[in-house]
Design a protein around this motif. Sequence first.
Motif, PDB file in Angstrom:
ATOM      1  N   ALA A  75       0.865  -1.176   0.000  1.00  0.00           N
ATOM      2  CA  ALA A  75       0.000   0.000   0.000  1.00  0.00           C
ATOM      3  C   ALA A  75       0.903   1.229   0.000  1.00  0.00           C
ATOM      4  N   ILE A  76       0.324   2.402  -0.214  1.00  0.00           N
ATOM      5  CA  ILE A  76       1.167   3.603  -0.234  1.00  0.00           C
ATOM      6  C   ILE A  76       1.772   3.872   1.143  1.00  0.00           C
ATOM      7  N   ASN A  81       6.658   4.308   4.490  1.00  0.00           N
ATOM      8  CA  ASN A  81       7.442   3.847   5.637  1.00  0.00           C
ATOM      9  C   ASN A  81       8.804   3.299   5.222  1.00  0.00           C
ATOM     10  N   ASP A  82       8.909   2.758   4.017  1.00  0.00           N
ATOM     11  CA  ASP A  82      10.209   2.303   3.504  1.00  0.00           C
ATOM     12  C   ASP A  82      11.168   3.466   3.282  1.00  0.00           C
ATOM     13  N   GLY A  83      10.622   4.610   2.911  1.00  0.00           N
ATOM     14  CA  GLY A  83      11.440   5.808   2.731  1.00  0.00           C
ATOM     15  C   GLY A  83      12.072   5.984   1.357  1.00  0.00           C
ATOM     16  N   SER A 115      -4.608   9.916   4.062  1.00  0.00           N
ATOM     17  CA  SER A 115      -3.516  10.410   4.905  1.00  0.00           C
ATOM     18  C   SER A 115      -2.154  10.320   4.217  1.00  0.00           C
ATOM     19  N   TYR A 116      -1.854   9.180   3.615  1.00  0.00           N
ATOM     20  CA  TYR A 116      -0.547   9.055   2.963  1.00  0.00           C
ATOM     21  C   TYR A 116      -0.541   9.729   1.594  1.00  0.00           C
ATOM     22  N   GLY A 117      -1.718   9.842   1.001  1.00  0.00           N
ATOM     23  CA  GLY A 117      -1.822  10.641  -0.211  1.00  0.00           C
ATOM     24  C   GLY A 117      -1.510  12.102   0.081  1.00  0.00           C
ATOM     25  N   LYS A 118      -1.955  12.575   1.245  1.00  0.00           N
ATOM     26  CA  LYS A 118      -1.679  13.961   1.649  1.00  0.00           C
ATOM     27  C   LYS A 118      -0.188  14.189   1.839  1.00  0.00           C
ATOM     28  N   LYS A 119       0.482  13.234   2.479  1.00  0.00           N
ATOM     29  CA  LYS A 119       1.931  13.351   2.683  1.00  0.00           C
ATOM     30  C   LYS A 119       2.661  13.421   1.339  1.00  0.00           C
TER      31      LYS A 119
END
Length: 212
Positions: A75-76, A81-83, A115-119
Motif C-alpha cells: 500500500a502507499i 514507511n520504507d522511505g 492520509s498518505y496521499g496527503k503526505k
Amino acid sequence: MKKSWFFLLVVFTFQVIYPQDFPINLPPKISKGLKVLFIGNSLTYSNNLPKLVKKEIRSKGINLKTEMIAYPNYAIEDHWNDGKVQKLIAKNHYDFVIIQQGPSSQEEGRNMLLSYGKKLKQLCESKNSQLVYFMVWPSRTYYHTFDDVITNHREAALKNGALLSSVGEEWKGYFDGTGDYSYYAKDGFHPSIKGSKVAAKIISQTLLKVKK
C-alpha cells in the motif's frame, strides 16, 4: 461572379469531405517530454504498465521517461514507511507521481488513500510534481464493493488536490455495459494484457489532459 461562387463551393465541399487532421496543441513542457514515477504493487507491475503508458504517450509524439517502485501487496503507507519514494521524488524532479494501492473499498484503505496521499501530495508540491491517484478495481469476488472503490479514490483525489486517473471506473462501465470481464486475468483480480492496455490509455489521457 457565378464562377467565383462555384469555386468557393468546390473548395468548401472538398474540405468537408476530406478534413485535415490537426495535431493537438500541447503545453511546451509536455511537448519536450515527461518524467513519471509509478508507485504501487502488482496491479502496476503486471504486464509492465509503465512500459505500456510510455508506448501510448510516444504514439502522440511525446517522449516519456518512467521509473517504477512496486512490490507485491504494498500500500502507499508501506512505500512511505520504507522511505525510498521520498528520496526518489526529492532528487529526480518528476512531472507526475502516480500512486496505486489495493482496491481500498474499506475504511482502512480509504484512510491510507487520504492520509498518505496527503503526505505525498505535500512532497510532490515541494518539487513541482503533480500527484496522480491510479484508481484500480476490486477482484471479481468482491465486485459488489466497486462503488466504494470509486467513491474513496474520488474523495482522496478531491481532498488532496490531486489528479485522478479513473481506470477502475472505466472498467466498471465497460463490464456493466457489456458483461465482458476480459480486462481481468484468469485469477479474477490482476489485469489481463487487454486490461493493462486500457489502463495505460486512460492514464495517458490523464497525464496529457486529452479527452476521449
